[in-house]
Scaffold this motif. Structure first.
Motif, PDB file in Angstrom:
ATOM      1  N   GLY A 648     -50.491  14.699   6.472  1.00  0.00           N
ATOM      2  CA  GLY A 648     -51.734  14.338   6.709  1.00  0.00           C
ATOM      3  C   GLY A 648     -52.077  13.500   5.691  1.00  0.00           C
ATOM      4  N   ASP A 649     -53.462  12.848   5.676  1.00  0.00           N
ATOM      5  CA  ASP A 649     -54.130  11.938   4.647  1.00  0.00           C
ATOM      6  C   ASP A 649     -55.784  12.195   5.050  1.00  0.00           C
ATOM      7  OD1 ASP A 649     -55.578   9.980   3.345  1.00  0.00           O
ATOM      8  OD2 ASP A 649     -53.753   9.157   3.203  1.00  0.00           O
ATOM      9  N   SER A 657     -52.673  14.145  15.209  1.00  0.00           N
ATOM     10  CA  SER A 657     -51.730  14.621  14.413  1.00  0.00           C
ATOM     11  C   SER A 657     -52.160  16.209  14.099  1.00  0.00           C
ATOM     12  CB  SER A 657     -51.950  14.163  12.666  1.00  0.00           C
ATOM     13  OG  SER A 657     -51.467  12.676  12.733  1.00  0.00           O
ATOM     14  N   TRP A 658     -51.368  16.962  14.874  1.00  0.00           N
ATOM     15  CA  TRP A 658     -51.604  18.154  15.148  1.00  0.00           C
ATOM     16  C   TRP A 658     -50.992  19.140  14.105  1.00  0.00           C
ATOM     17  CZ3 TRP A 658     -49.411  22.003  19.578  1.00  0.00           C
ATOM     18  CH2 TRP A 658     -50.522  22.879  19.647  1.00  0.00           C
ATOM     19  N   ILE A 673     -40.384  28.057   4.231  1.00  0.00           N
ATOM     20  CA  ILE A 673     -41.490  27.154   4.377  1.00  0.00           C
ATOM     21  C   ILE A 673     -42.418  27.376   3.111  1.00  0.00           C
ATOM     22  CG2 ILE A 673     -43.276  25.942   5.941  1.00  0.00           C
ATOM     23  CD1 ILE A 673     -41.283  27.058   8.195  1.00  0.00           C
ATOM     24  N   THR A 674     -42.600  26.703   2.152  1.00  0.00           N
ATOM     25  CA  THR A 674     -43.491  27.257   1.000  1.00  0.00           C
ATOM     26  C   THR A 674     -44.051  25.976   0.427  1.00  0.00           C
ATOM     27  OG1 THR A 674     -43.575  28.586  -0.902  1.00  0.00           O
ATOM     28  CG2 THR A 674     -41.517  27.241  -0.349  1.00  0.00           C
ATOM     29  N   ARG A 675     -45.135  26.024   0.063  1.00  0.00           N
ATOM     30  CA  ARG A 675     -46.038  25.301  -0.845  1.00  0.00           C
ATOM     31  C   ARG A 675     -46.091  23.647  -0.269  1.00  0.00           C
ATOM     32  NH1 ARG A 675     -46.832  26.949  -6.091  1.00  0.00           N
ATOM     33  NH2 ARG A 675     -45.882  28.890  -6.569  1.00  0.00           N
ATOM     34  N   ASN A 676     -46.126  23.672   0.919  1.00  0.00           N
ATOM     35  CA  ASN A 676     -46.630  22.575   1.703  1.00  0.00           C
ATOM     36  C   ASN A 676     -48.047  22.458   2.013  1.00  0.00           C
ATOM     37  OD1 ASN A 676     -44.000  21.541   2.840  1.00  0.00           O
ATOM     38  ND2 ASN A 676     -43.977  23.974   3.673  1.00  0.00           N
ATOM     39  N   MET A 677     -48.490  21.365   1.890  1.00  0.00           N
ATOM     40  CA  MET A 677     -50.000  20.747   1.851  1.00  0.00           C
ATOM     41  C   MET A 677     -50.691  20.357   2.999  1.00  0.00           C
ATOM     42  SD  MET A 677     -52.387  19.183  -1.389  1.00  0.00           S
ATOM     43  CE  MET A 677     -52.061  20.329  -2.454  1.00  0.00           C
ATOM     44  N   ASN A 678     -51.715  20.882   3.771  1.00  0.00           N
ATOM     45  CA  ASN A 678     -52.505  20.157   4.764  1.00  0.00           C
ATOM     46  C   ASN A 678     -53.440  19.457   4.318  1.00  0.00           C
ATOM     47  OD1 ASN A 678     -54.450  19.881   6.825  1.00  0.00           O
ATOM     48  ND2 ASN A 678     -54.253  21.934   7.620  1.00  0.00           N
ATOM     49  N   LEU A 679     -53.681  18.186   4.736  1.00  0.00           N
ATOM     50  CA  LEU A 679     -54.443  17.128   4.366  1.00  0.00           C
ATOM     51  C   LEU A 679     -55.194  16.568   5.581  1.00  0.00           C
ATOM     52  CD1 LEU A 679     -52.656  15.115   1.625  1.00  0.00           C
ATOM     53  CD2 LEU A 679     -54.613  16.953   1.364  1.00  0.00           C
ATOM     54  N   GLY A 680     -56.047  17.419   6.378  1.00  0.00           N
ATOM     55  CA  GLY A 680     -56.795  17.067   7.577  1.00  0.00           C
ATOM     56  C   GLY A 680     -56.136  17.190   8.784  1.00  0.00           C
TER      57      GLY A 680
END
Length: 702
Positions: A648-649, A657-658, A673-680
């Motif tokens: 996301g952004d 974008s679910w 599954i590690t160190r991923n980032m959610n951006l909105g």
């Protein structure tokens, strides 16, 4: 004494006398406008006449000669009466004395087709000031007071970028005759933000120069696999392998004498023994045969043999294939190294010709044109064991009245062809631009060391290029596009026994799939150890997936771009039941954006896939709250690592974008599954419904 305290040029100047930008001072503008009003009042008191439009004025001839009048509406300007009362006509002397006109956008048009209105008329010489009702989404036109629309361009004459005009913005512009031009420039915030995002993405891969190993990237983010920097202490580049930094070693391009003699150095770009043998063979020919000596070649053909001058190739619409065949055969037999194809249009109706060991060079990809007027697109065959043939600077197109149903313009059919090169080739509307089909056999046995450089394969019908048995090829630049999204079509296909291929800065568009990697041949080996760098997979508005990867081993995708408005982004899909068919592949960096369905899918036995440091921008365009950035289905042999990715952004994620990552229920072998980032995101960053027979680690996702 001047009529005005300050002239309009000084009052409304965008720059001061030193060239510095300045704002218009409202008080100065008010004074100037009041003085203009007094002048108009004085003009009327002195006998001036004002008409609403030119038609009314032309119908009124009862004034004496030299009477002055103003027209305010259609045909606006200053006029003088010619002829005595009751006769003559009105002559236009110039524009009304307005230096600027304020126009209003009340939203009557659209964001990109603006309609403006003003209380006083405009003319080519006046400065315009207007408000913007809503932000533009593309190129902009402006209509003033119902007149024909003109393009609104930037100060430098370019189209305005989407979002360059924002709601509530005030603009000043002038009429240059052909278009309106802004004096102030468009909004640059979006451009700056995009540049900053690209810089951050670049810095995650290239870290800069340091005296010792860094522990984060320049923005403080964790290191990603493949990140590298230049060590100023050892004067050597070093790369992060996921655990430590290691030196980047330049490969030795030369084979040893023993390797060359044994034929075991097929991945070397140069072979000293073979070069020596070729020199000896040429010297023997030149010294021991009369007709094939170098002096004989020069005497007969000049420095470079010419297809028209020396072989009479027709340019009148008759078939040229015989002239090509004769020229290639005779020049090669006489020891020639090059054949020149002058600028002309050549018609090809005959069969394909065999390429020889020489350089076939055209006058240019836009001037040396071959038009194929037969249903089989094949014109050049690489069907004999030769080394380093080259074709460059040609344009090959299919005749519209004779559509192709089979064949490829460049067809490799013989194992052992070494170092062929295609450079600056442009094709249009062929059945297929290029094909390598040498079957399967022992590893490394195929067409070796081809270079495909800056070639444009446009509008192909079946495939752009399809490779079987291609070894150590290099694609650099260029693009491949299809004419449709029909089933069983693809722009680029890597099939059985392809290995060591480098594809850099290439663009693939349309077809059912812009790109396919598979192992379709019985007894074949999946494509392996290939490198894709800055490759663009674009499904356009109709592809099933931007890329379908059904088989492949230890292939690496770095900084690639993926887009597909109505389908899946990357489909990792191994239906074979063989856990080694799709093994050890990696996707590092790059961007997946504007995806209709899931941005990346895992189906069947996907073994050892790593997705590291990618940016998943937007997906699920076809249905809200349905699709995911990564969507995995269970298989007991599936193992993957999805880490350090952005989903996301903040400013650019649509509501649909679910989920970032969805792991469906069922048993997998292992996954991380590690160190991923959610951006909105609208949904969850990770939706984990799976179990692992060996182990799983789902942690530290933010």
């Amino acid at each position: 004494m001047s009529l005005f305290t300050k002239t309009a040029e000084d009052t409304f100047a965008p720059y001061d006398s030193a060239g510095n930008p300045r704002e218009i001072v409202p008080q100065e503008a008010q004074v100037w406008g009041s003085e203009v009003e007094r002048l108009i009042t004085s003009f009327q008191a002195g006998g001036g006449i004002i008409f609403p439009d030119k038609a009314t004025m032309d119908a009124t001839l009862t004034y004496a000669a030299n009477q002055m009048a103003w027209v305010m509406g259609d045909g606006a300007g200053i006029y003088r009466k010619i002829g005595a009362s009751g006769t003559g006509s009105w002559q236009r002397l110039g524009d009304l004395p307005y230096s600027f006109v304020k126009l209003v956008d009340v939203g009557a048009g659209t964001a990109n087709a603006i309609q403006l209105a003003s209380a006083i008329p405009t003319s080519p010489s006046v400065l315009r000031v207007a408000n913007i009702f809503e932000a533009n989404t593309g190129n902009v036109t402006v209509s003033e007071n119902g007149a024909a629309a003109k393009s609104l361009l930037t100060n430098s004459g370019n189209q305005i970028a989407p979002g360059g005009l924002t709601a509530g913005m005030m603009i000043t512009y002038v009429d240059d005759g052909a278009a309106f031009r802004l004096l102030n420039d468009q909004v640059s915030a979006a451009i700056v933000a995009a540049a900053e995002a690209l810089l951050e993405e670049f810095q995650s891969t290239y870290l800069g120069a340091y005296a010792s190993d860094p522990t984060t990237d320049p923005n403080g983010n964790p290191l990603i696999v493949g990140a590298f920097y230049f060590n100023t202490t050892s004067n050597q580049p070093r790369i992060w392998n996921g655990t430590v930094f290691v030196p980047i070693q330049a490969p030795d391009p030369y084979a040893s004498q023993a390797e060359a003699a044994a034929g075991t150095a097929t991945n070397r770009s140069m072979n000293p023994l073979r070069v020596a043998q070729a020199i000896e063979e040429y010297q023997f020919q030149a010294q021991n045969t009369g007709a094939t000596s170098k002096s004989s070649v020069t005497q007969r053909y000049g420095d470079v043999p010419n297809l028209i001058r020396d072989f009479g190739a027709p340019t009148d619409g008759s078939d040229c294939s015989a002239a090509f065949n004769t020229a290639l055969t005779q020049v090669a037999a006489n020891g020639g190294k090059e054949l020149f194809v002058p600028a002309a249009t050549y018609t090809w109706t005959g069969g394909a010709v065999s390429m020889r060991k020489l350089k076939l060079r055209g006058a240019g990809m836009d001037t040396a044109r071959i038009v194929v007027k037969k249903t089989n697109s094949t014109i050049f065959r690489f069907d004999t064991v030769i080394g380093y043939p080259e074709i460059s600077d040609l344009h090959i197109s299919q005749d519209a009245a004779t559509p192709a149903t089979a064949g490829a313009a460049f067809h490799f059919t013989e194992k052992g062809v070494l170092g062929p090169k295609l450079a600056r080739i442009k094709t249009n509307d062929l059945w297929q631009a290029m094909s390598c089909d040498v079957g399967v056999g022992s590893a490394g046995a195929g067409v070796n060391g081809a270079v495909i450089e800056d070639c444009s394969f446009d509008g192909c019908k079946k495939y752009g290029w399809y490779l079987i048995g291609a070894v150590n090829w290099v694609f650099k630049g260029g693009y491949t596009t299809m004419s449709s999204f029909a089933s069983n079509t693809a722009a680029c296909v890597l099939d059985s026994n392809c290995e060591g291929i480098l594809l850099s800065q290439h663009f693939a568009l349309a077809g059912e799939y812009p790109f396919i990697m598979q192992n379709s041949q019985s007894g074949g080996v999946p494509p392996k150890e290939c490198m894709f760098s800055q490759f663009t997979f674009d499904g356009g508005a109709g592809a099933s997936a931007a890329a379908k990867i059904a088989a492949g081993r230890r292939n690496h995708f770095a900084q690639c771009w993926v887009s597909n408005q109505n389908g899946v982004g990357i489909d990792w899909n191994n239906p074979s039941g063989d856990a080694s068919a799709l093994l050890g592949n990696s996707w590092v960096g790059g961007t997946l954006i504007n995806i209709g369905r899931n941005a990346m899918e895992l189906h069947g036995k996907v073994n050892g896939l790593r997705v590291i440091g990618a940016h998943f921008g937007s997906w699920g365009l076809l249905a809200a709250n349905t699709y995911s950035g990564v969507y995995a289905t269970a298989d007991v042999d599936t193992a993957f690592d999805i880490s350090h990715n952005f989903f996301g952004d903040d400013d650019d994620v649509p509501a649909n974008s679910w989920n970032g990552i969805t792991v469906n229920s069922g048993t997998y072998r292992r996954y991380i599954i590690t160190r991923n980032m959610n951006l909105g995101l609208t949904g969850s960053l990770v939706s984990d419904g799976g179990t692992a027979s060996v182990a799983k680690d789902v942690s530290t996702n933010l």
